[in-house]
Write an enzyme that holds these catalytic residues in place. Structure first.
Site, short mmCIF file in Angstrom:
data_model
loop_
_atom_site.label_atom_id
_atom_site.label_comp_id
_atom_site.label_asym_id
_atom_site.label_seq_id
_atom_site.Cartn_x
_atom_site.Cartn_y
_atom_site.Cartn_z
N ASP A 116 0.87 -1.17 0.00
CA ASP A 116 0.00 0.00 0.00
C ASP A 116 0.91 1.22 0.00
OD1 ASP A 116 -2.40 1.58 0.44
OD2 ASP A 116 -3.24 -0.21 1.40
N ASP A 223 -3.17 4.82 -2.26
CA ASP A 223 -4.26 5.25 -1.37
C ASP A 223 -4.77 6.65 -1.70
OD1 ASP A 223 -5.57 4.77 1.39
OD2 ASP A 223 -4.63 6.72 1.65
N GLU A 290 9.65 -8.45 -14.51
CA GLU A 290 8.19 -8.45 -14.37
C GLU A 290 7.66 -7.02 -14.44
OE1 GLU A 290 6.83 -9.67 -10.47
OE2 GLU A 290 7.86 -8.02 -9.47
N HIS A 361 -11.30 -3.01 3.16
CA HIS A 361 -11.32 -2.70 4.60
C HIS A 361 -12.10 -1.43 4.94
CE1 HIS A 361 -8.36 -0.23 2.76
NE2 HIS A 361 -8.25 0.49 3.85
N ASP A 362 -12.63 -0.74 3.94
CA ASP A 362 -13.41 0.47 4.19
C ASP A 362 -14.90 0.24 4.00
OD1 ASP A 362 -11.08 1.98 4.61
OD2 ASP A 362 -10.89 2.42 2.47
C1 GLC Z 1 -8.12 5.24 2.07
C2 GLC Z 1 -7.98 4.02 2.93
C3 GLC Z 1 -8.65 4.27 4.24
C4 GLC Z 1 -7.98 5.43 4.92
C5 GLC Z 1 -7.92 6.66 4.02
C6 GLC Z 1 -6.93 7.64 4.52
O1 GLC Z 1 -9.43 5.49 1.74
O2 GLC Z 1 -8.46 2.89 2.27
O3 GLC Z 1 -8.66 3.15 5.06
O4 GLC Z 1 -8.64 5.77 6.09
O5 GLC Z 1 -7.53 6.34 2.71
O6 GLC Z 1 -5.63 7.20 4.32
#
Ligand code: GLC
Ligand code: MG
Length: 581
Positions: A116, A223, A290, A361-362
């Site tokens: 990430d 992100d 790759e 995860h959101d």
């Molecule tokens: C993205 C992430 C989230 C986080 C936000 C701020 O949306 O997926 O979990 O809170 O960015 O970094």
């Protein structure tokens, strides 16, 4: 001389052919939320060694790569999305050595590791921020700093530079007494936004990419990309302009949704930065053998989303396709689902790689958002449509949102509501509860103390071990579909989608020889008869290769294309065969 020439040519060819530039186009990427995946040391927090232990299992499932949500040093105000140092590992997750061992093990198994990348903001504990707050030379403009506005009612007091409100509620500006200025934070107060109008910031962030690429990662998930820039006050007479109201009812002035964010997201400058990063990644294709993948996260409209793909002049990223999350719900019909798939395929620039996301995860979990009876259908769609498939940990077994009380709530987005009654509407904790490995205490997630978030109540019935042992389970169905995903038809077959009725969705992936696969989904609560004679290319006999938890057919059954009985809420995957028996 001749021999040498032949040799060099052969060696060169060997090098070229050793470069895998195709893997990512049909990759199945499994998202791991490290904090909740597997705890190896009993502190109640998942870790890198826990992930490493589970790699052989992930390989056996058939995933091609894992994307790890942030593992870097962080005070965890936003559980790793607030980074203190981009080049260090959070001690609760392990050490750099643990990470390298994880990489080594993954490589041995042929699994790719994707990290990430959180470019929009750091933690307010980062060295860069501390230096910037002190106005240390070279760091003064690393963040978005602005003077306050003199309060007309209370002379001597200052107000934030604009009415901008953060994602996690209240002002996007936080006063820093040391510097005597406000800094901008699109998310939590502990997540100051970097200033991409600074060339040094741009250069430093490229160094971060190179640092992890040098270690051998296969790419990045990027992100909150569309928050990278805010408007330049120089274009607005030296001030930050207020954002207009959205008019959305049921919101208050402290809510993000109360405003229309025309000055703080989707700015044109953002795309160039992504294209620059693409170039950095491309520097590694040859040397690492790759192609390095880049997937961007932006919750925005389709028009802004597809721009991340790039254009005739510059190559971009794979922008996450959130269409299933945003436009499909429990009541969506086969026609609705076809329409959303068509929409992505139509707007995606020709020749680019599609992708399908059923959870992260959101978001509320697939089984909770769309109902447990649609888990197989949605998983099968993501896995059989063209392009990259993404699976968030737990969706393959149909995990549901866990109940997290106000007292146990950890997500800053929920905590900031200050509302012990309605916090759950904003909370992302329910989809972050520990993974259900088995029926033992704490679902086998940890052998130690209470996990950082409570384990969901249903873990005894709903867990991987139970599903591995039962003949019909979400997991076994998922695995069967993944196996079919490796076939040529699934990779290259032409896509056909038929909303046969409101309830029946049929998806085909056929090769020119009419060989291929057919997904048949019954969204209704009653059995239905499907006659696929109208799909003329489809041969007469079809073999069941994956059969969902609600289906009656077993794997290996041969069906006639004009007489397929699909039980209620059944998702079936069929493969063409040249002749019966
Ligand atoms: C993205 C992430 C989230 C986080 C936000 C701020 O949306 O997926 O979990 O809170 O960015 O970094
Ligand atoms: Mg641990």
């Amino acid at each position: 001389m001749k021999l040498i020439l032949v040799l060099t040519v052969t060696i060169k060819l060997a090098i070229v052919s050793a470069t895998d530039t195709e893997w990512w186009k049909t990759a199945l990427i499994y998202q791991i939320y490290p904090r909740s995946f597997k705890d190896s040391d009993g502190d109640g927090i998942g870790d890198l060694t826990g992930i490493k232990e589970k790699l052989p299992y992930l390989k056996s499932t058939g995933v091609d790569g894992i994307w790890l949500s942030p593992i870097y040093l962080s005070p965890m105000r936003d559980f790793g999305y607030d980074i203190t140092d981009y080049k260090q590992i959070a001690p609760e997750y392990g050490t750099m050595k643990d990470f390298q061992e994880l990489l080594k093990e993954a490589r041995k198994l042929g699994l790719r590791v994707i990290l990430d990348f959180v470019p929009n903001h750091t933690s307010n504990e980062s060295d860069w921020f501390i230096r910037s707050a002190r106005r240390e030379p070279g760091y003064e403009d690393f963040y978005v700093w602005a003077d306050g506005i003199v309060d007309p009612e209370r002379p001597g007091e200052v107000l934030p530079p604009s009415n901008w409100v953060s994602h996690f509620r209240r002002s996007m500006w936080e006063y820093h007494p040391g510097r005597g200025q406000y800094y901008l934070h699109q998310f939590a107060i502990g997540q100051p936004d970097l200033n991409y109008r600074s060339q040094r910031v741009q250069a430093e962030m490229k160094e971060v990419l190179r640092f992890w690429l040098d270690l051998g990662v296969s790419g990045f998930r990027v992100d909150a990309i569309n928050k990278l820039y805010e408007v330049d006050p120089n274009d607005y007479g030296g001030v930050y302009p207020d954002e207009p109201l959205s008019g959305i009812s049921d919101t208050d002035p402290d809510d993000y949704e109360y405003y229309d964010h025309i000055f703080t997201q989707d700015l044109a400058e953002t795309y160039e930065v992504v294209f620059d990063w693409r170039e950095v990644l491309d520097e590694y294709t040859e040397t690492h053998g790759e192609y390095k993948i880049m997937m961007t996260e932006a919750y925005t409209n389709l028009f802004n989303t597809i721009l991340y793909y790039g254009n005739e002049n510059r190559d971009g990223a794979i922008p996450f396709n959130f269409i299933f999350l945003e436009e499909i719900n429990k009541n969506s019909t086969a026609r609705d689902i076809k329409t959303t798939i068509d929409k992505w395929m139509t707007y995606m620039p020709h020749g680019r790689v599609a992708n399908w996301v059923n959870g992260n995860h959101d978001q509320s979990r697939l089984a909770s958002r769309q109902g447990p009876e649609r888990v197989d259908a949605m998983n099968m769609l993501a896995l059989m449509l063209p392009g990259v498939a993404l699976t968030y940990q737990g969706e393959e077994i149909g995990m549901t949102d866990g109940h997290v009380s106000w007292e146990d709530t950890k997500d800053p987005q929920a905590c900031n509501t200050d509302d012990p009654i309605n916090y759950w509407k904003k909370s992302r904790d329910p989809s972050r509860t520990p993974y259900h490995w088995d029926s033992s205490v704490f679902a086998g997630f940890t052998c130690g103390v209470e996990p950082w978030l409570p384990v969901a109540d249903n873990y005894k019935e709903l867990n991987l071990q139970v599903q591995l042992r039962s003949r019909r389970s979400h997991y076994n169905f998922y695995k069967d579909v993944v196996a079919v995903r490796k076939t040529a038809a699934s990779k290259y077959g032409d896509l056909g989608i038929l909303a046969y009725t409101e309830d029946i969705l049929v998806v085909t992936r056929l090769l020119p020889n009419a060989r291929g696969i057919v997904g048949v989904i019954n969204l209704s609560n009653k059995p239905q008869l499907v006659d696929l004679s109208s799909v003329t290319l489809l041969p007469k006999y079809l073999k069941v290769v994956a059969s969902g938890v609600n289906c009656t057919q077993t794997k290996g059954f041969i069906l006639l294309k004009d007489y397929i009985i699909v039980s209620n809420n059944c998702a079936l995957l069929l493969q063409t065969i040249s002749r019966c028996c």
